[in-house]
Design a protein around this motif. Structure first.
Motif, PDB file in Angstrom:
ATOM      1  N   ASN A  56       0.825  -1.205   0.000  1.00 42.88           N
ATOM      2  CA  ASN A  56       0.000   0.000   0.000  1.00 42.88           C
ATOM      3  C   ASN A  56       0.862   1.260   0.000  1.00 42.88           C
ATOM      4  OD1 ASN A  56      -2.468  -1.341  -0.018  1.00 42.88           O
ATOM      5  ND2 ASN A  56      -2.606  -1.414   2.213  1.00 42.88           N
ATOM      6  N   ASP A 195     -14.324   4.249   3.184  1.00 41.75           N
ATOM      7  CA  ASP A 195     -13.053   4.313   2.462  1.00 41.75           C
ATOM      8  C   ASP A 195     -12.280   3.001   2.493  1.00 41.75           C
ATOM      9  OD1 ASP A 195     -12.872   4.961   5.256  1.00 41.75           O
ATOM     10  OD2 ASP A 195     -10.775   5.482   4.960  1.00 41.75           O
ATOM     11  N   MET A 196     -12.988   1.892   2.396  1.00 43.16           N
ATOM     12  CA  MET A 196     -12.325   0.594   2.330  1.00 43.16           C
ATOM     13  C   MET A 196     -12.800  -0.145   1.084  1.00 43.16           C
ATOM     14  SD  MET A 196     -12.242  -0.701   6.310  1.00 43.16           S
ATOM     15  CE  MET A 196     -10.773  -1.724   6.093  1.00 43.16           C
ATOM     16  N   ASN A 197     -12.096  -1.227   0.764  1.00 38.64           N
ATOM     17  CA  ASN A 197     -12.463  -2.048  -0.381  1.00 38.64           C
ATOM     18  C   ASN A 197     -13.525  -3.046   0.058  1.00 38.64           C
ATOM     19  OD1 ASN A 197     -12.591  -3.934  -2.495  1.00 38.64           O
ATOM     20  ND2 ASN A 197     -10.453  -3.643  -3.021  1.00 38.64           N
ATOM     21  N   THR A 215     -14.238   1.715  -4.842  1.00 37.66           N
ATOM     22  CA  THR A 215     -14.700   2.560  -3.733  1.00 37.66           C
ATOM     23  C   THR A 215     -16.211   2.632  -3.753  1.00 37.66           C
ATOM     24  OG1 THR A 215     -12.695   3.906  -4.036  1.00 37.66           O
ATOM     25  CG2 THR A 215     -14.423   4.808  -2.613  1.00 37.66           C
ATOM     26  N   HIS A 284      -5.213  -2.837   5.697  1.00 41.54           N
ATOM     27  CA  HIS A 284      -6.320  -3.296   4.861  1.00 41.54           C
ATOM     28  C   HIS A 284      -5.871  -3.386   3.400  1.00 41.54           C
ATOM     29  CE1 HIS A 284     -10.253  -3.509   2.995  1.00 41.54           C
ATOM     30  NE2 HIS A 284     -10.056  -2.365   2.379  1.00 41.54           N
ATOM     31  N   ARG A 286      -6.472  -2.329   0.456  1.00 38.89           N
ATOM     32  CA  ARG A 286      -7.278  -1.274  -0.182  1.00 38.89           C
ATOM     33  C   ARG A 286      -7.416  -1.474  -1.686  1.00 38.89           C
ATOM     34  NH1 ARG A 286     -10.484   0.996  -1.963  1.00 38.89           N
ATOM     35  NH2 ARG A 286     -11.244   3.145  -1.802  1.00 38.89           N
TER      36      ARG A 286
END
Length: 298
Positions: A56, A195-197, A215, A284, A286
Protein backbone atom coordinates in the motif's frame (compact mmCIF):
# COMPACT_ATOMS: atom_id res chain seq x y z
CA UNK A 1 -21.62 -29.43 22.48
CA UNK A 2 -18.58 -27.29 21.72
CA UNK A 3 -15.52 -28.81 20.13
CA UNK A 4 -12.11 -28.50 21.87
CA UNK A 5 -11.19 -25.84 19.33
CA UNK A 6 -14.31 -23.81 20.13
CA UNK A 7 -13.66 -24.13 23.85
CA UNK A 8 -10.10 -22.91 23.42
CA UNK A 9 -11.29 -19.99 21.29
CA UNK A 10 -13.87 -19.00 23.92
CA UNK A 11 -11.29 -19.28 26.70
CA UNK A 12 -8.80 -17.18 24.76
CA UNK A 13 -11.44 -14.53 24.00
CA UNK A 14 -12.61 -14.33 27.62
CA UNK A 15 -9.01 -14.05 28.76
CA UNK A 16 -8.44 -11.24 26.29
CA UNK A 17 -11.48 -9.33 27.53
CA UNK A 18 -10.37 -9.69 31.15
CA UNK A 19 -6.91 -8.45 30.12
CA UNK A 20 -8.50 -5.36 28.53
CA UNK A 21 -10.57 -4.72 31.65
CA UNK A 22 -7.42 -4.78 33.76
CA UNK A 23 -5.53 -2.66 31.23
CA UNK A 24 -8.22 0.03 31.51
CA UNK A 25 -7.10 0.75 35.08
CA UNK A 26 -3.47 1.44 34.17
CA UNK A 27 -1.94 4.83 33.28
CA UNK A 28 -2.08 5.77 29.61
CA UNK A 29 1.72 5.77 29.36
CA UNK A 30 1.75 2.09 30.34
CA UNK A 31 -0.94 1.20 27.80
CA UNK A 32 0.89 3.06 25.05
CA UNK A 33 4.19 1.44 26.02
CA UNK A 34 2.61 -1.99 25.69
CA UNK A 35 1.33 -0.85 22.31
CA UNK A 36 4.85 -0.07 21.17
CA UNK A 37 5.97 -3.57 22.19
CA UNK A 38 2.94 -5.26 20.60
CA UNK A 39 3.31 -3.24 17.41
CA UNK A 40 6.95 -4.22 17.14
CA UNK A 41 6.05 -7.87 17.64
CA UNK A 42 3.30 -7.74 15.00
CA UNK A 43 5.69 -6.15 12.54
CA UNK A 44 7.99 -9.15 12.96
CA UNK A 45 5.50 -12.04 13.08
CA UNK A 46 2.57 -10.83 10.94
CA UNK A 47 4.53 -11.18 7.70
CA UNK A 48 1.56 -11.37 5.26
CA UNK A 49 -0.03 -8.27 6.79
CA UNK A 50 3.32 -6.46 6.82
CA UNK A 51 3.57 -7.09 3.08
CA UNK A 52 0.11 -5.59 2.61
CA UNK A 53 1.20 -2.42 4.40
CA UNK A 54 4.42 -2.26 2.39
CA UNK A 55 2.54 -2.70 -0.89
CA UNK A 56 0.00 0.00 0.00
CA UNK A 57 2.72 2.46 0.94
CA UNK A 58 4.74 1.68 -2.19
CA UNK A 59 1.72 2.36 -4.38
CA UNK A 60 0.60 5.50 -2.55
CA UNK A 61 3.99 7.06 -1.78
CA UNK A 62 6.29 6.12 -4.68
CA UNK A 63 8.19 9.40 -4.20
CA UNK A 64 9.42 8.29 -0.77
CA UNK A 65 12.57 6.23 -0.34
CA UNK A 66 12.37 2.58 0.64
CA UNK A 67 13.84 3.47 4.03
CA UNK A 68 11.15 6.12 4.60
CA UNK A 69 8.37 3.72 3.67
CA UNK A 70 9.80 1.05 5.94
CA UNK A 71 9.84 3.48 8.85
CA UNK A 72 6.19 4.28 8.08
CA UNK A 73 5.42 0.55 8.04
CA UNK A 74 6.91 0.04 11.49
CA UNK A 75 5.08 3.07 12.90
CA UNK A 76 1.82 1.92 11.32
CA UNK A 77 1.98 -1.31 13.33
CA UNK A 78 2.74 0.61 16.52
CA UNK A 79 -0.19 3.00 16.07
CA UNK A 80 -2.46 0.09 15.14
CA UNK A 81 -1.51 -1.80 18.32
CA UNK A 82 -1.77 1.27 20.55
CA UNK A 83 -5.24 2.09 19.23
CA UNK A 84 -6.38 -1.51 19.74
CA UNK A 85 -5.17 -1.54 23.36
CA UNK A 86 -6.77 1.88 23.91
CA UNK A 87 -10.13 0.17 23.48
CA UNK A 88 -9.53 -1.08 27.01
CA UNK A 89 -10.16 2.32 28.58
CA UNK A 90 -12.53 3.46 25.83
CA UNK A 91 -14.87 0.58 26.64
CA UNK A 92 -14.10 -0.08 30.30
CA UNK A 93 -12.55 3.09 31.72
CA UNK A 94 -14.37 5.56 33.96
CA UNK A 95 -16.32 8.14 31.90
CA UNK A 96 -14.31 10.98 33.48
CA UNK A 97 -11.14 9.36 32.17
CA UNK A 98 -12.53 9.45 28.66
CA UNK A 99 -13.47 13.10 28.95
CA UNK A 100 -9.88 13.88 29.95
CA UNK A 101 -8.37 11.92 27.06
CA UNK A 102 -10.81 12.65 24.21
CA UNK A 103 -10.69 16.19 22.90
CA UNK A 104 -13.42 17.30 20.50
CA UNK A 105 -12.26 20.26 18.44
CA UNK A 106 -12.96 22.15 15.24
CA UNK A 107 -16.30 23.15 13.74
CA UNK A 108 -18.41 21.75 16.59
CA UNK A 109 -21.35 23.95 15.60
CA UNK A 110 -21.86 21.56 12.64
CA UNK A 111 -23.20 19.07 15.21
CA UNK A 112 -25.76 21.46 16.70
CA UNK A 113 -29.48 21.13 16.01
CA UNK A 114 -31.16 18.26 14.20
CA UNK A 115 -30.10 18.78 10.60
CA UNK A 116 -29.53 15.44 8.81
CA UNK A 117 -25.77 14.83 8.83
CA UNK A 118 -23.45 12.21 7.40
CA UNK A 119 -20.14 12.17 9.28
CA UNK A 120 -17.33 11.12 6.95
CA UNK A 121 -15.06 9.19 9.33
CA UNK A 122 -12.03 7.78 7.47
CA UNK A 123 -10.27 4.66 8.66
CA UNK A 124 -7.63 6.15 10.89
CA UNK A 125 -6.59 3.96 13.81
CA UNK A 126 -8.54 6.18 16.23
CA UNK A 127 -11.94 5.54 14.65
CA UNK A 128 -13.37 3.99 17.85
CA UNK A 129 -12.07 6.92 19.90
CA UNK A 130 -13.83 9.34 17.55
CA UNK A 131 -17.09 7.45 17.93
CA UNK A 132 -16.72 7.34 21.72
CA UNK A 133 -16.04 11.08 21.92
CA UNK A 134 -19.08 11.95 19.83
CA UNK A 135 -21.50 9.61 21.59
CA UNK A 136 -20.30 10.63 25.05
CA UNK A 137 -19.91 14.39 24.58
CA UNK A 138 -22.51 15.41 21.98
CA UNK A 139 -26.20 15.34 22.86
CA UNK A 140 -27.44 13.66 19.69
CA UNK A 141 -28.38 10.09 18.83
CA UNK A 142 -25.72 8.72 16.49
CA UNK A 143 -25.88 5.75 14.15
CA UNK A 144 -23.29 3.72 12.29
CA UNK A 145 -23.03 0.52 10.26
CA UNK A 146 -21.65 -2.63 11.86
CA UNK A 147 -20.30 -5.88 10.41
CA UNK A 148 -20.95 -8.93 12.60
CA UNK A 149 -17.90 -10.81 13.87
CA UNK A 150 -17.70 -14.58 13.43
CA UNK A 151 -16.60 -14.93 17.08
CA UNK A 152 -19.90 -14.23 18.87
CA UNK A 153 -18.29 -13.58 22.25
CA UNK A 154 -15.99 -11.01 20.67
CA UNK A 155 -18.96 -9.64 18.74
CA UNK A 156 -20.95 -8.99 21.93
CA UNK A 157 -17.95 -7.32 23.56
CA UNK A 158 -17.42 -4.96 20.62
CA UNK A 159 -21.13 -4.12 20.43
CA UNK A 160 -21.28 -3.33 24.15
CA UNK A 161 -18.23 -1.10 23.82
CA UNK A 162 -19.60 0.84 20.87
CA UNK A 163 -23.03 1.21 22.46
CA UNK A 164 -21.65 2.38 25.79
CA UNK A 165 -22.72 6.03 25.56
CA UNK A 166 -25.79 7.83 24.31
CA UNK A 167 -28.75 6.52 22.38
CA UNK A 168 -26.84 4.86 19.57
CA UNK A 169 -27.96 2.52 16.84
CA UNK A 170 -25.65 0.14 15.01
CA UNK A 171 -27.20 -1.04 11.76
CA UNK A 172 -26.23 -4.47 10.49
CA UNK A 173 -25.38 -4.58 6.79
CA UNK A 174 -28.16 -7.12 6.24
CA UNK A 175 -30.77 -4.55 7.35
CA UNK A 176 -30.42 -2.63 4.11
CA UNK A 177 -30.34 1.12 3.55
CA UNK A 178 -33.92 2.14 4.31
CA UNK A 179 -33.62 2.17 8.13
CA UNK A 180 -30.41 4.19 7.80
CA UNK A 181 -32.07 6.75 5.53
CA UNK A 182 -35.05 7.01 7.87
CA UNK A 183 -32.75 7.66 10.84
CA UNK A 184 -30.80 10.27 8.87
CA UNK A 185 -33.94 12.16 7.89
CA UNK A 186 -35.05 12.05 11.53
CA UNK A 187 -31.90 13.94 12.51
CA UNK A 188 -29.70 11.06 13.73
CA UNK A 189 -26.14 11.60 12.40
CA UNK A 190 -24.59 8.68 10.53
CA UNK A 191 -20.94 7.91 11.37
CA UNK A 192 -19.88 6.50 8.01
CA UNK A 193 -16.60 4.79 7.09
CA UNK A 194 -16.77 4.27 3.31
CA UNK A 195 -13.05 4.31 2.46
CA UNK A 196 -12.32 0.59 2.33
CA UNK A 197 -12.46 -2.05 -0.38
CA UNK A 198 -15.87 -3.71 -0.02
CA UNK A 199 -15.60 -5.69 -3.24
CA UNK A 200 -16.84 -4.99 -6.76
CA UNK A 201 -20.54 -4.97 -5.93
CA UNK A 202 -21.87 -1.40 -6.14
CA UNK A 203 -18.33 0.01 -6.10
CA UNK A 204 -16.93 2.46 -8.62
CA UNK A 205 -13.31 2.63 -9.73
CA UNK A 206 -11.84 6.02 -8.88
CA UNK A 207 -8.28 7.20 -8.14
CA UNK A 208 -6.78 6.96 -4.68
CA UNK A 209 -3.24 8.34 -4.63
CA UNK A 210 -3.28 7.94 -8.40
CA UNK A 211 -4.09 4.23 -8.22
CA UNK A 212 -7.44 2.92 -9.39
CA UNK A 213 -9.36 1.76 -6.32
CA UNK A 214 -12.77 0.13 -5.94
CA UNK A 215 -14.70 2.56 -3.73
CA UNK A 216 -18.30 2.46 -2.57
CA UNK A 217 -20.10 5.74 -3.38
CA UNK A 218 -22.15 5.45 -0.18
CA UNK A 219 -21.11 8.86 1.18
CA UNK A 220 -22.73 10.66 -1.73
CA UNK A 221 -25.74 8.36 -1.89
CA UNK A 222 -26.56 8.45 1.83
CA UNK A 223 -26.18 12.22 1.90
CA UNK A 224 -28.44 12.63 -1.12
CA UNK A 225 -31.12 10.16 -0.02
CA UNK A 226 -31.01 11.42 3.57
CA UNK A 227 -31.08 15.10 2.47
CA UNK A 228 -28.01 15.46 4.66
CA UNK A 229 -24.88 17.57 4.77
CA UNK A 230 -21.45 15.89 4.81
CA UNK A 231 -19.19 16.70 7.77
CA UNK A 232 -15.70 15.13 7.95
CA UNK A 233 -14.51 13.88 11.35
CA UNK A 234 -10.81 13.00 11.59
CA UNK A 235 -9.38 11.38 14.73
CA UNK A 236 -5.70 11.74 15.59
CA UNK A 237 -3.90 9.63 18.21
CA UNK A 238 -1.84 11.91 20.48
CA UNK A 239 0.44 11.45 23.49
CA UNK A 240 -2.42 12.33 25.87
CA UNK A 241 -5.28 10.53 24.13
CA UNK A 242 -7.05 11.54 20.93
CA UNK A 243 -7.93 14.74 19.13
CA UNK A 244 -11.24 14.41 17.29
CA UNK A 245 -11.50 17.20 14.71
CA UNK A 246 -14.90 18.10 13.31
CA UNK A 247 -14.40 19.91 10.01
CA UNK A 248 -16.72 22.35 8.21
CA UNK A 249 -19.43 20.75 6.10
CA UNK A 250 -18.62 20.24 2.44
CA UNK A 251 -20.57 22.60 0.23
CA UNK A 252 -20.15 20.63 -3.03
CA UNK A 253 -21.12 17.12 -1.87
CA UNK A 254 -23.59 15.61 -2.54
CA UNK A 255 -23.96 16.63 -6.15
CA UNK A 256 -25.92 15.09 -9.01
CA UNK A 257 -22.93 12.86 -9.87
CA UNK A 258 -22.10 10.24 -7.22
CA UNK A 259 -18.94 9.15 -9.08
CA UNK A 260 -17.61 12.72 -9.08
CA UNK A 261 -18.47 12.97 -5.38
CA UNK A 262 -16.48 9.80 -4.70
CA UNK A 263 -13.48 11.25 -6.52
CA UNK A 264 -13.76 14.34 -4.31
CA UNK A 265 -13.97 12.14 -1.21
CA UNK A 266 -10.78 10.23 -2.07
CA UNK A 267 -8.92 13.42 -3.01
CA UNK A 268 -9.75 15.11 0.28
CA UNK A 269 -9.02 11.91 2.19
CA UNK A 270 -5.50 11.98 0.75
CA UNK A 271 -5.05 15.42 2.26
CA UNK A 272 -6.10 14.15 5.69
CA UNK A 273 -3.79 11.13 5.41
CA UNK A 274 -0.81 13.25 4.41
CA UNK A 275 -0.94 14.98 7.81
CA UNK A 276 -0.46 11.65 9.63
CA UNK A 277 0.29 8.86 7.13
CA UNK A 278 1.28 6.24 9.71
CA UNK A 279 -2.12 6.48 11.42
CA UNK A 280 -4.13 5.35 8.40
CA UNK A 281 -5.42 1.78 8.19
CA UNK A 282 -2.82 0.51 5.74
CA UNK A 283 -3.20 -3.06 7.06
CA UNK A 284 -6.32 -3.30 4.86
CA UNK A 285 -6.03 -4.54 1.26
CA UNK A 286 -7.28 -1.27 -0.18
CA UNK A 287 -6.45 -2.28 -3.77
CA UNK A 288 -7.59 -5.90 -3.62
CA UNK A 289 -10.37 -5.49 -6.19
CA UNK A 290 -8.83 -4.68 -9.57
CA UNK A 291 -10.43 -3.60 -12.83
CA UNK A 292 -11.03 -6.45 -15.23
CA UNK A 293 -7.79 -7.68 -16.75
CA UNK A 294 -5.49 -6.22 -14.08
CA UNK A 295 -3.33 -8.49 -11.96
CA UNK A 296 -3.46 -8.50 -8.16
CA UNK A 297 -1.06 -6.05 -6.52
CA UNK A 298 -0.80 -8.26 -3.44
Amino acid sequence: MKTPGQLMSALFTRGGIVFMQVLATLPLAVVRGLGVALGGLLYVVAVPRRRVVQTNLRLCFPERTEQEREALTRQTFVFFAQAWLDRSWLWHGHPDKLKQRLWLTGALAELDGEQPTVLFAPHFVGLDAGWAALTQQVQRSFTTIYTDQANKLLDRWILRGRQRFGHTRLFGRAEGVQPIISALRAGRPLYLLPDMNFGPEESVFVPFYGVTAATVPSLSRFAKLGRAKVVPVVTRLTATGYEVEVMPAWTDVPSADFVADTVVMNTRLQGYINTMPAQYYWVHKRFKTRPEGEDSVY
